[in-house]
Write a protein that holds these residues in place. Structure first.
Motif, PDB file in Angstrom:
ATOM      1  N   ILE A   1      12.158  49.886   9.849  1.00  0.00           N
ATOM      2  CA  ILE A   1      11.892  51.126   9.097  1.00  0.00           C
ATOM      3  C   ILE A   1      10.448  51.551   9.322  1.00  0.00           C
ATOM      4  CG2 ILE A   1      11.802  52.157   6.811  1.00  0.00           C
ATOM      5  CD1 ILE A   1      13.900  50.094   5.952  1.00  0.00           C
ATOM      6  N   PRO A   2      10.220  52.667   9.999  1.00  0.00           N
ATOM      7  CA  PRO A   2       8.841  53.053  10.268  1.00  0.00           C
ATOM      8  C   PRO A   2       8.222  53.849   9.125  1.00  0.00           C
ATOM      9  CG  PRO A   2      10.348  54.390  11.582  1.00  0.00           C
ATOM     10  CD  PRO A   2      11.181  53.563  10.650  1.00  0.00           C
ATOM     11  N   ARG A   3       9.012  54.458   8.265  1.00  0.00           N
ATOM     12  CA  ARG A   3       8.454  55.244   7.159  1.00  0.00           C
ATOM     13  C   ARG A   3       9.570  55.510   6.167  1.00  0.00           C
ATOM     14  NH1 ARG A   3      10.256  58.611  10.700  1.00  0.00           N
ATOM     15  NH2 ARG A   3       8.760  57.844  12.194  1.00  0.00           N
ATOM     16  N   TYR A   4       9.168  55.867   4.959  1.00  0.00           N
ATOM     17  CA  TYR A   4      10.168  56.207   3.951  1.00  0.00           C
ATOM     18  C   TYR A   4      10.243  57.712   3.815  1.00  0.00           C
ATOM     19  CZ  TYR A   4       9.805  51.317   2.849  1.00  0.00           C
ATOM     20  OH  TYR A   4       9.804  49.965   2.942  1.00  0.00           O
ATOM     21  N   TRP A   5      11.383  58.244   4.094  1.00  0.00           N
ATOM     22  CA  TRP A   5      11.606  59.666   3.900  1.00  0.00           C
ATOM     23  C   TRP A   5      13.092  59.874   3.714  1.00  0.00           C
ATOM     24  CZ3 TRP A   5      14.490  63.605   5.941  1.00  0.00           C
ATOM     25  CH2 TRP A   5      14.149  64.895   5.509  1.00  0.00           C
ATOM     26  N   ALA A   6      13.427  60.739   2.801  1.00  0.00           N
ATOM     27  CA  ALA A   6      14.818  61.141   2.636  1.00  0.00           C
ATOM     28  C   ALA A   6      14.794  62.602   2.225  1.00  0.00           C
ATOM     29  CB  ALA A   6      15.498  60.301   1.565  1.00  0.00           C
ATOM     30  N   GLY A   7      15.884  63.296   2.453  1.00  0.00           N
ATOM     31  CA  GLY A   7      15.923  64.724   2.133  1.00  0.00           C
ATOM     32  C   GLY A   7      15.528  64.950   0.677  1.00  0.00           C
ATOM     33  N   GLY A   8      14.529  65.789   0.430  1.00  0.00           N
ATOM     34  CA  GLY A   8      14.077  66.049  -0.933  1.00  0.00           C
ATOM     35  C   GLY A   8      13.138  64.998  -1.486  1.00  0.00           C
ATOM     36  N   TRP A   9      12.960  63.906  -0.772  1.00  0.00           N
ATOM     37  CA  TRP A   9      12.084  62.819  -1.235  1.00  0.00           C
ATOM     38  C   TRP A   9      11.033  62.581  -0.161  1.00  0.00           C
ATOM     39  CZ3 TRP A   9      12.996  60.079  -5.902  1.00  0.00           C
ATOM     40  CH2 TRP A   9      14.172  60.457  -6.578  1.00  0.00           C
ATOM     41  N   ASN A  10       9.894  63.269  -0.310  1.00  0.00           N
ATOM     42  CA  ASN A  10       8.840  63.132   0.688  1.00  0.00           C
ATOM     43  C   ASN A  10       7.847  62.037   0.338  1.00  0.00           C
ATOM     44  OD1 ASN A  10       9.534  65.521   2.391  1.00  0.00           O
ATOM     45  ND2 ASN A  10       9.248  66.530   0.436  1.00  0.00           N
ATOM     46  N   SER A  11       7.816  61.634  -0.913  1.00  0.00           N
ATOM     47  CA  SER A  11       6.834  60.635  -1.341  1.00  0.00           C
ATOM     48  C   SER A  11       7.331  59.234  -1.013  1.00  0.00           C
ATOM     49  CB  SER A  11       6.594  60.763  -2.839  1.00  0.00           C
ATOM     50  OG  SER A  11       7.699  60.255  -3.545  1.00  0.00           O
ATOM     51  N   VAL A  12       6.504  58.233  -1.340  1.00  0.00           N
ATOM     52  CA  VAL A  12       6.916  56.848  -1.110  1.00  0.00           C
ATOM     53  C   VAL A  12       8.156  56.487  -1.921  1.00  0.00           C
ATOM     54  CG1 VAL A  12       4.739  55.851  -0.400  1.00  0.00           C
ATOM     55  CG2 VAL A  12       5.198  56.142  -2.816  1.00  0.00           C
ATOM     56  N   GLN A  13       8.451  57.284  -2.944  1.00  0.00           N
ATOM     57  CA  GLN A  13       9.614  56.969  -3.778  1.00  0.00           C
ATOM     58  C   GLN A  13      10.921  57.164  -3.020  1.00  0.00           C
ATOM     59  OE1 GLN A  13       8.669  56.421  -7.215  1.00  0.00           O
ATOM     60  NE2 GLN A  13       6.567  57.061  -6.931  1.00  0.00           N
ATOM     61  N   ALA A  14      10.848  57.753  -1.822  1.00  0.00           N
ATOM     62  CA  ALA A  14      12.043  57.863  -0.983  1.00  0.00           C
ATOM     63  C   ALA A  14      12.602  56.484  -0.679  1.00  0.00           C
ATOM     64  CB  ALA A  14      11.702  58.590   0.309  1.00  0.00           C
ATOM     65  N   LEU A  15      11.773  55.470  -0.910  1.00  0.00           N
ATOM     66  CA  LEU A  15      12.198  54.090  -0.707  1.00  0.00           C
ATOM     67  C   LEU A  15      13.512  53.784  -1.438  1.00  0.00           C
ATOM     68  CD1 LEU A  15      11.793  51.071  -0.102  1.00  0.00           C
ATOM     69  CD2 LEU A  15      10.125  51.009  -1.921  1.00  0.00           C
ATOM     70  N   ASN A  16      13.714  54.430  -2.595  1.00  0.00           N
ATOM     71  CA  ASN A  16      14.971  54.219  -3.337  1.00  0.00           C
ATOM     72  C   ASN A  16      16.189  54.340  -2.440  1.00  0.00           C
ATOM     73  OD1 ASN A  16      13.436  54.053  -5.601  1.00  0.00           O
ATOM     74  ND2 ASN A  16      13.795  56.142  -6.286  1.00  0.00           N
ATOM     75  N   LYS A  17      16.113  55.262  -1.491  1.00  0.00           N
ATOM     76  CA  LYS A  17      17.282  55.536  -0.648  1.00  0.00           C
ATOM     77  C   LYS A  17      17.457  54.463   0.426  1.00  0.00           C
ATOM     78  CE  LYS A  17      17.723  59.723  -2.463  1.00  0.00           C
ATOM     79  NZ  LYS A  17      18.825  60.113  -3.306  1.00  0.00           N
ATOM     80  N   PHE A  18      16.442  53.649   0.619  1.00  0.00           N
ATOM     81  CA  PHE A  18      16.510  52.615   1.656  1.00  0.00           C
ATOM     82  C   PHE A  18      16.954  51.272   1.081  1.00  0.00           C
ATOM     83  CE2 PHE A  18      14.008  55.861   3.532  1.00  0.00           C
ATOM     84  CZ  PHE A  18      14.071  55.710   4.896  1.00  0.00           C
ATOM     85  N   GLN A  19      17.141  51.248  -0.240  1.00  0.00           N
ATOM     86  CA  GLN A  19      17.480  49.979  -0.883  1.00  0.00           C
ATOM     87  C   GLN A  19      18.949  49.956  -1.273  1.00  0.00           C
ATOM     88  OE1 GLN A  19      14.555  50.584  -3.885  1.00  0.00           O
ATOM     89  NE2 GLN A  19      13.211  48.986  -3.107  1.00  0.00           N
ATOM     90  N   GLU A  20      19.519  48.752  -1.220  1.00  0.00           N
ATOM     91  CA  GLU A  20      20.904  48.609  -1.653  1.00  0.00           C
ATOM     92  C   GLU A  20      20.998  48.890  -3.148  1.00  0.00           C
ATOM     93  OE1 GLU A  20      22.332  44.827  -0.318  1.00  0.00           O
ATOM     94  OE2 GLU A  20      22.485  45.540   1.740  1.00  0.00           O
ATOM     95  N   GLU A  21      19.999  48.389  -3.860  1.00  0.00           N
ATOM     96  CA  GLU A  21      19.888  48.694  -5.282  1.00  0.00           C
ATOM     97  C   GLU A  21      18.414  48.937  -5.526  1.00  0.00           C
ATOM     98  OE1 GLU A  21      20.557  45.392  -7.791  1.00  0.00           O
ATOM     99  OE2 GLU A  21      19.982  46.537  -9.559  1.00  0.00           O
ATOM    100  N   VAL A  22      18.075  49.914  -6.359  1.00  0.00           N
ATOM    101  CA  VAL A  22      16.673  50.237  -6.583  1.00  0.00           C
ATOM    102  C   VAL A  22      15.922  48.970  -7.010  1.00  0.00           C
ATOM    103  CG1 VAL A  22      15.109  51.514  -8.056  1.00  0.00           C
ATOM    104  CG2 VAL A  22      17.102  52.635  -7.113  1.00  0.00           C
ATOM    105  N   GLY A  23      14.840  48.692  -6.314  1.00  0.00           N
ATOM    106  CA  GLY A  23      14.061  47.498  -6.618  1.00  0.00           C
ATOM    107  C   GLY A  23      14.620  46.237  -5.989  1.00  0.00           C
ATOM    108  N   GLY A  24      15.771  46.347  -5.347  1.00  0.00           N
ATOM    109  CA  GLY A  24      16.398  45.158  -4.773  1.00  0.00           C
ATOM    110  C   GLY A  24      16.263  45.103  -3.267  1.00  0.00           C
ATOM    111  N   LEU A  25      17.260  44.482  -2.630  1.00  0.00           N
ATOM    112  CA  LEU A  25      17.201  44.300  -1.180  1.00  0.00           C
ATOM    113  C   LEU A  25      17.175  45.629  -0.447  1.00  0.00           C
ATOM    114  CD1 LEU A  25      19.885  41.565  -0.482  1.00  0.00           C
ATOM    115  CD2 LEU A  25      17.430  41.341  -0.266  1.00  0.00           C
ATOM    116  N   LEU A  26      16.520  45.610   0.716  1.00  0.00           N
ATOM    117  CA  LEU A  26      16.631  46.754   1.613  1.00  0.00           C
ATOM    118  C   LEU A  26      18.046  46.759   2.182  1.00  0.00           C
ATOM    119  CD1 LEU A  26      13.244  46.442   3.462  1.00  0.00           C
ATOM    120  CD2 LEU A  26      13.935  48.324   2.023  1.00  0.00           C
ATOM    121  N   ARG A  27      18.511  47.928   2.577  1.00  0.00           N
ATOM    122  CA  ARG A  27      19.866  48.012   3.140  1.00  0.00           C
ATOM    123  C   ARG A  27      19.972  47.109   4.355  1.00  0.00           C
ATOM    124  NH1 ARG A  27      22.796  52.132   0.886  1.00  0.00           N
ATOM    125  NH2 ARG A  27      21.501  53.573  -0.287  1.00  0.00           N
ATOM    126  N   GLY A  28      21.010  46.292   4.373  1.00  0.00           N
ATOM    127  CA  GLY A  28      21.193  45.370   5.489  1.00  0.00           C
ATOM    128  C   GLY A  28      20.359  44.104   5.349  1.00  0.00           C
TER     129      GLY A  28
END
Lengths: 907, 171, 316
Positions: free
Chosen positions: A748-775
């Motif tokens: 993962i080179p950066r956190y970005w998701a549609g509508g989420w430009n801040s670091v909080q886009a990280l939520n979309k990269f996690q299986e569960e918020v605050g938990g494991l990264l996807r995969g």
């Protein structure tokens, strides 16, 4: 699991979480400010409003704050409800009442959580006619820029700084609409984790001051997944580059290692990559004793070729701050017998001891998240705040574990942060410290013991003996200490997840043995005790696993005439041994080739200097203190003739002209060869996908899809745009074209998701918020505790420390800013580094006839230093402290050592 | 059939119409002020550079032909250290002007900028910066923004209250 | 000997005049289109932009003459030559004045019809030899369109032949001394005019080219002077059809006061301009509309014209 209904659709969520956590984990876009996955809910911002219904017949519903409402089975809520939508829009409008009109000059712009949430709720026009409130800013030191006007009073900063990181010098002031977040007066933020305010703050109140000096927007940064090189913990980071300069480091989430936070050394130490001391072109001496001249790579390699002819005796000195691959390349080049780790004898012995204990002992080396979850901790001989700050941060969370039971008894859910803290009051779990002098962590410790390393080891042995009478006993312990040992043993023995922390900090093997004994005794009692060792550098454990002789052995080999040529890889040997020994190496060796990226004494003395790339310009693998192999990727292609160390070594290997068993066409070949040579490194290959990995046939772009200025960036040089550089060593590309979705966690080179430009886009990269990264999390643990270990304790405790007349035991005192070699070259870190000093307690100082600020002459067998005195009351009698890595030529590795002290001239 | 003949007749009548073509360059066309021609950087009403180096023009540019680097003066006023437009790539779409929050970047009615050498179409800040405010005369971003800069302290911007006294006890 | 030189001079004179007029038409068409669209058209090169033709010629001669590797090379080369050849050959039978003509053939009209039939080969072969889907579609359209319209073109002329009693073009012109055939043979004239547009595949009947759907149809793959030959061939075709209309329906060189050759040229140019006006004013029909218009309207009309003319002649 519980079933909740969101807009009349059923979803399975974890029972007991709050609704905001559940909604975000399910992928819903629900705006929020004050909630943070690591700091939980307080319900301060009122932004995450949703409508809750009693049952399916309830059409009226009521507005609740999602972050303060538990997700119980059968909960029915609506996110899209018009009333909830209107509530959230109105709330944003109020928050924006006083928000200044300065996004264009705000460093948060483009990665601002407030911007994202404002767009998400649809507020776009300020309707109020009244004037905006303003605030004066404070100068908060070299790391953080303060712009208080932008504040929306979410309280995240104080909650992080005070409650999470334990800082005292930052608070919220004033009242009603004028609340102010800052210090009571202007000054440097003291806490070691202040840099996290940049990421914690949802808007631009706290921004990165080092980035401000060469500001570019998030979308213009070329980023790649990387690993911090400034201590042994191996926090995951995301460095960002533009115009050939490294511009900032951001946290890269890893639920087991660093979580959401970084220490300030890791965040701001990156600047050494850009510093003027960088070696950018090869240098060599045309005549013996002559001055260095910068030459082209071809000429330098020609010089190297003359030294590597068939039959030449070449030895290689590796480095604990170089990657596994670079060290292995050197080892392959010179042969295993001629490869030395580059660590001093003392360090190497301890690293070997630690590796041995971890591999053969029963205790598992815990990850940082395990540390934070421990409920009783004993630290032996480590000033964690300075030597491994993130462990200190984790320990600050661990002391909450036991009192948390109180909250549970009162049926307060864990995520209800304010209520939990209220229930806990000032209760602290058992944390025991045994260090040479007072450390910052003592604020939260149940008890802190100060003593010389031998005494610390004795206390440790005594604790082990208390836990298991079979463990060796300590003779002649004072009753006071014995009772302390009983208390510690009692608390550790009662705990469910006890932890022992020790490490290189005391440079004392007995301390490490004591820690091992305690963990062994606990395991014998059936407690799954963790044993955490702190190592100094980013790859200390890796090179410890790889093996090889010490620096002293290398010097001895050279002096025996076994070295016509010495190749030193990314290592300043003047920091690891005293100047006299280092000079012996240069005298004995025919020629010294140094491959390094920063100018240091070794490169100054070396005959040929080859410019190596820093961590940001190369890829490789580090093994952290936990034994986790983590891959870091090249962020940008360096300018000039800077080249990866392993490529220089590959050139050298080609120059020898000898037939080679395997070809090193790319980094992966080197990794495979490494895995083949050492069974313990088999996991290294799985730490990250190989270079031929593709997502639907595409590479993963290092540049965001909005990367700007491609056709103008270099137009001043030539209007014809060059082709982007190829990357043969990783599945990432130096371009904005490639796979757009979520790549495997290691890439993962950066956190970005549609509508989420801040670091909080990280939520979309996690299986569960605050938990494991996807995969799953990236990296592979290489060391797991031995299944069949011997029930054997380490021998005998050392005798008690006895002071010598006229001589003091010099202990290295670590400083988060300044002690580490690379980060101390970063400008912002250098500003925070202490000046050289010698620490004594008041009694010893008056014995020498000096007081605080007076000068003392320190006499070592082959050197003497004049240092100002700093009175440190907690130091034991007969022990003096000198800052590690800060006094020139007084290497941290040489300590502890006995030295004579005299009142200095002019003191 | 009749409509075809009528069409032919109508078109034939155009023989006697006035021609719409303007014979450039003998005759200069009158170009509306909002024409999208050569890009300039303007100055504010007080004569200071308007550009605050926010990078929005660069990111809005569909051909990525704008590049700049932000820097700050000693009083915290941000401005571009360099500002480069590669006009050989520019498509004069005007997105940069639309994105600009400070009216700094503006497109002008000048379109006569051909070159024989592509390199001459790379314009640096000194080529772009004009000495006036361009199309928008009165707007000054820093006068409305909450940021303090040299000559404008906190609370002195438009529609701002004086800074809060944190130690005050008044409700 | 003198006769041979004279006839050679006539041959070359006609050749040069025809190609010059065709080349000039390129300029004329652009200027006229400009005029009808309230523009100027080419007006920069030389007086009134006249040298634009020269500039275009220099350009087209110096362009790369590229043959696609997938093309059927010999056929690809022959195709553009065919159209030039057939059209120029037809000019041989046209009586510009009573005296000026290359050959006074008693089957001149049949020769004209024969040659214009051969012209189909040019576009069909070009489309086929290019080995490109657009070219092939263009070529197919051209073959069907030109074969169909040839039928009514031939039938529409039979009225003229009946009235004049000859296939000799000079005699047909002389038979119009009292009354131009456009009056008694108005229906034949209209059918011939429309069929002529279709035969030269000019707008609005340029379906074989149809740039909006077939890129450039049968000559998509052509470049350089080969393309130029199609181009000139098309303008030669316009000139030829205009000359034929003048000859067959408007009394050829006949006219008062002015010398006969001027009368002929005036009549011819009026129809050339009309052809250009068609292009300026009318949109292109669909292909099925083109074919059904031909077979359902023009074909019965030309038959009707034939029957009525024959009936009247018999009755007289």
């Amino acid at each position: 699991m519980a079933t909740i209904y969101i807009d009349n659709k059923p979803y399975e969520v974890k029972e007991g979480d709050n609704l905001l956590h559940a909604c975000l984990s399910l992928g819903f876009d629900l705006p929020y400010f004050c909630w943070h996955p690591a700091m939980n809910s307080v319900g301060a911002c009122r932004q995450c409003a949703v409508k809750q219904f009693r049952d399916e017949n309830d059409t009226h519903g009521k507005i609740v704050m999602a972050c303060m409402t538990p997700a119980a089975d059968g909960t029915r809520i609506s996110i899209d409800d018009p009333e909830a939508n209107a509530f959230r829009a109105a709330n944003i409008e109020w928050l924006m009442l006083n928000h200044p009109h300065d996004c264009p000059v705000c460093d948060e712009g483009g990665e601002c959580h407030l911007q994202d949430m404002t767009v998400m709720t649809g507020h776009s026009y300020r309707r109020t006619r009244f004037k905006k409130r303003t605030h004066r800013n404070q100068h908060l030191g070299p790391f953080i820029n303060h712009e208080m006007n932008r504040c929306i009073q979410c309280y995240r900063c104080v909650r992080f700084y005070r409650d999470y990181a334990g800082g005292r010098d930052f608070n919220v002031f004033a009242c009603h609409h004028a609340v102010y977040f800052g210090r009571h007066e202007e000054g440097v933020l003291e806490n070691e984790f202040s840099g996290n305010l940049v990421e914690v703050c949802p808007t631009g109140v706290f921004t990165d001051k080092t980035l401000k000096q060469h500001y570019v927007r998030k979308w213009d940064l070329q980023t790649a997944p990387s690993v911090c090189v400034h201590c042994g913990i191996g926090c995951n980071i995301m460095p960002g580059e533009r115009h050939g300069d490294l511009l900032r480091v951001q946290n890269r989430f890893h639920s087991e290692v660093n979580g959401y936070f970084l220490c300030d050394r890791g965040r701001y130490g990156y600047d050494f990559v850009n510093c003027n001391d960088r070696i950018r072109r090869p240098r060599l001496r045309r005549a013996t004793g002559g001055a260095h001249v910068s030459v082209a790579a071809e000429e330098a390699l020609e010089g190297v070729a003359n030294l590597l002819h068939f039959g030449a005796r070449v030895i290689g000195i590796g480095s604990p701050r170089a990657s596994l691959e670079a060290n292995f390349a050197l080892r392959s080049l010179v042969g295993p017998d001629n490869f030395f780790t580059g660590m001093s004898e003392k360090d190497l012995l301890m690293v070997r001891l630690m590796v041995d204990i971890l591999v053969k002992g029963p205790a598992r080396s815990p990850s940082l998240s395990d540390i934070a979850g421990s409920d009783a901790v004993f630290v032996l001989g480590e000033d964690l705040t300075n030597s491994a700050p993130m462990i200190a941060l984790a320990l600050r969370q661990s002391v909450r574990q036991r009192p948390m039971a109180l909250a549970k008894k009162m049926h307060i859910p864990n995520w209800n942060d304010a209520a939990v803290r209220e229930a806990m009051q000032n209760e602290k779990g058992p944390l025991f410290l045994a260090t040479p002098c007072a450390t910052k962590l003592e604020e939260v410790a149940a008890h802190a013991y100060h003593g010389a390393p031998d005494d610390i080891a004795r206390l440790g042995f005594a604790v082990a003996h208390e836990l298991d009478p079979e463990a060796p006993a300590v003779e002649g312990m004072a009753e006071q200490l014995m009772s302390l040992a009983r208390v510690i043993a009692g608390d550790l023995g009662m705990a469910e997840r006890p932890l022992v922390v020790s490490g290189q900090g005391c440079s004392c093997a007995a301390v490490i043995e004591a820690a091992a004994n305690i963990s062994r005794a606990l395991h014998k009692k059936g407690k799954p005790a963790g044993l955490c060792f702190v190592v100094e550098e980013c790859n200390t454990l890796g090179i410890g696993l790889m093996g090889g002789g010490s620096l002293e052995q290398a010097i001895a080999a050279a002096r025996k005439g076994k070295a016509d040529t010495v190749i030193i890889l990314e290592n300043d040997i003047f920091r690891r041994t005293d100047a006299a020994s280092a000079e012996k190496l240069f005298a004995a060796a025919g020629e010294v080739i140094s491959i390094d990226h920063l100018q240091n004494e070794t490169t100054v003395r070396a005959g040929i200097v080859l410019p190596a790339s820093t961590f940001a310009e190369t890829g490789g693998t580090f093994v952290n203190n936990e034994g986790r192999a983590q891959r870091f990727f090249q962020v940008f292609v360096p300018e000039d003739e800077v080249m990866e160390s392993w490529k220089w070594l590959r050139h050298m290997r080609d120059l020898t002209g000898l037939p080679q068993a395997e070809e090193w066409s790319g980094l992966d070949d080197l990794t495979s060869a490494l895995c083949g040579a050492y069974p313990v490194f088999t996991g290294v290959k799985e730490a990250a996908p190989q270079a031929d990995f593709r997502m639907i046939g595409r590479k993963i772009p290092r540049q965001p899809h909005r990367y700007s200025g491609r056709t103008a960036l270099l137009a001043d040089i030539s209007v014809h745009e060059p082709k982007p550089p190829d990357d043969h060593d990783s599945p990432l590309s130096f371009s904005m074209e490639g796979y757009e979705g979520i790549p495997p966690s290691a890439l993962i080179p950066r956190y970005w998701a549609g509508g989420w430009n801040s670091v909080q886009a990280l939520n979309k990269f996690q299986e569960e918020v605050g938990g494991l990264l996807r995969g799953g999390n990236p990296g592979r643990r290489l060391i797991e505790p031995g299944k069949e270990y011997q029930e054997k304790y380490f021998g005998r405790a050392p005798g008690p420390f006895s002071r010598r007349q006229g001589e003091w035991l010099l202990m290295p005192l670590y400083h988060i800013f300044g002690s580490e070699e690379l980060s101390s070259r970063a400008q912002a870190i250098a500003e925070r580094s202490p000046v050289p000093y010698i620490a004594l307690n008041a009694k010893d100082a008056s014995e020498l006839g000096v007081d605080g600020g007076g000068m003392i002459r320190l006499l070592l067998p082959d050197a003497s230093y004049l240092l100002p005195v700093r009175i440190t009351p907690s130091l034991p009698d007969g022990v003096a402290g000198v800052p590690a890595g800060i006094v020139p030529h007084l290497s941290g590795s040489g300590l502890p050592a006995w030295g004579r002290l005299k009142k200095g001239e002019g003191g | 059939m009749l409509s075809i003949l009528r069409t032919l007749w109508t078109v034939l009548l155009h023989t006697f119409r006035k021609r719409a073509t303007v014979l450039y360059p003998e005759e200069k066309p009158s170009i509306p002020p909002r024409w999208r021609g050569r890009i300039i950087l303007s100055r504010g009403p007080d004569g200071a550079e308007r550009c605050v180096a926010c990078y929005l023009c660069a990111v809005a540019c569909p051909v990525d032909c704008i590049s700049l680097q932000a820097t700050e003066d000693e009083h915290g006023r941000r401005y571009p250290e360099f500002f480069r437009i590669n006009f050989s790539r520019c498509i004069f779409c005007g997105f940069c002007e639309e994105a600009c929050p400070t009216y700094a970047i503006q497109l002008t009615p000048d379109f006569e900028m051909c070159e024989y050498n592509r390199q001459s179409l790379v314009y640096e800040k000194e080529d772009l910066l004009i000495s006036g405010p361009g199309k928008y005369h009165d707007y000054d971003f820093y006068r409305v923004a909450g940021l303090a800069i040299g000559g404008k302290d906190k609370g002195q911007a438009e529609n701002e209250e004086p800074p809060v006294d944190v130690r005050g006890l008044m409700p | 000997m003198k006769e041979i030189i004279m006839s050679l001079l006539t041959v070359f004179g006609v050749l040069i005049a025809a190609t010059t007029i065709a080349a000039g038409l390129i300029w004329l068409e652009r200027r006229l289109l400009g005029l009808w669209q309230d523009r100027y058209g080419p007006n920069r090169v030389g007086p009134f932009g006249l040298l634009q033709v020269l500039a275009d010629m220099i350009k087209i001669f110096s362009k790369e003459d590229w043959i696609p590797p997938f093309a059927d090379k010999p056929v690809f080369i022959i195709a553009p030559a065919v159209i030039m050849f057939t059209v120029l050959m037809t000019f041989a039978v046209i009586p510009f004045t009573r005296a000026v003509h290359v050959v006074d053939m008693n089957i001149g009209l049949l020769f004209f019809l024969g040659m214009s039939s051969l012209g189909v080969y040019s576009v069909t072969l070009a489309g086929w030899a290019s080995d490109s889907k657009y070219s092939l579609l263009g070529g197919l359209r051209a073959a069907a369109q030109m074969l169909s319209y040839e039928v009514y073109m031939g039938l529409s002329l039979m009225g003229v032949v009946m009235l004049s009693g000859s296939f000799n073009l000079r005699e047909i012109v002389e038979a119009q001394k009292g009354l131009w055939f456009c009056i008694p043979q108005f229906l034949g004239f209209a059918v011939f005019l429309i069929a002529g547009v279709a035969e030269t595949h000019r707008l609005p009947f340029d379906l074989p080219e149809a740039e909006s759907e077939l890129v450039a149809g049968f000559h998509s793959e052509y470049s350089g002077m080969k393309f130029g030959m199609f181009f000139v061939g098309e303008y030669l075709g316009i000139t030829l059809i205009s000359a034929m209309i003048a000859t067959l329906f408007f009394g050829g060189w006949l006219g008062p006061v002015l010398p006969p050759i001027i009368w002929f040229l005036i009549k011819m140019f009026v129809f050339i301009c009309f052809f250009i006006l068609l292009r300026a004013a009318l949109p292109r029909p669909r292909y099925d509309q083109l074919m059904s218009y031909g077979w359902k309207v023009l074909f019965p009309l030309s038959l009707l014209n034939l029957v009525v003319t024959g009936g009247i002649l018999l009755a007289r």
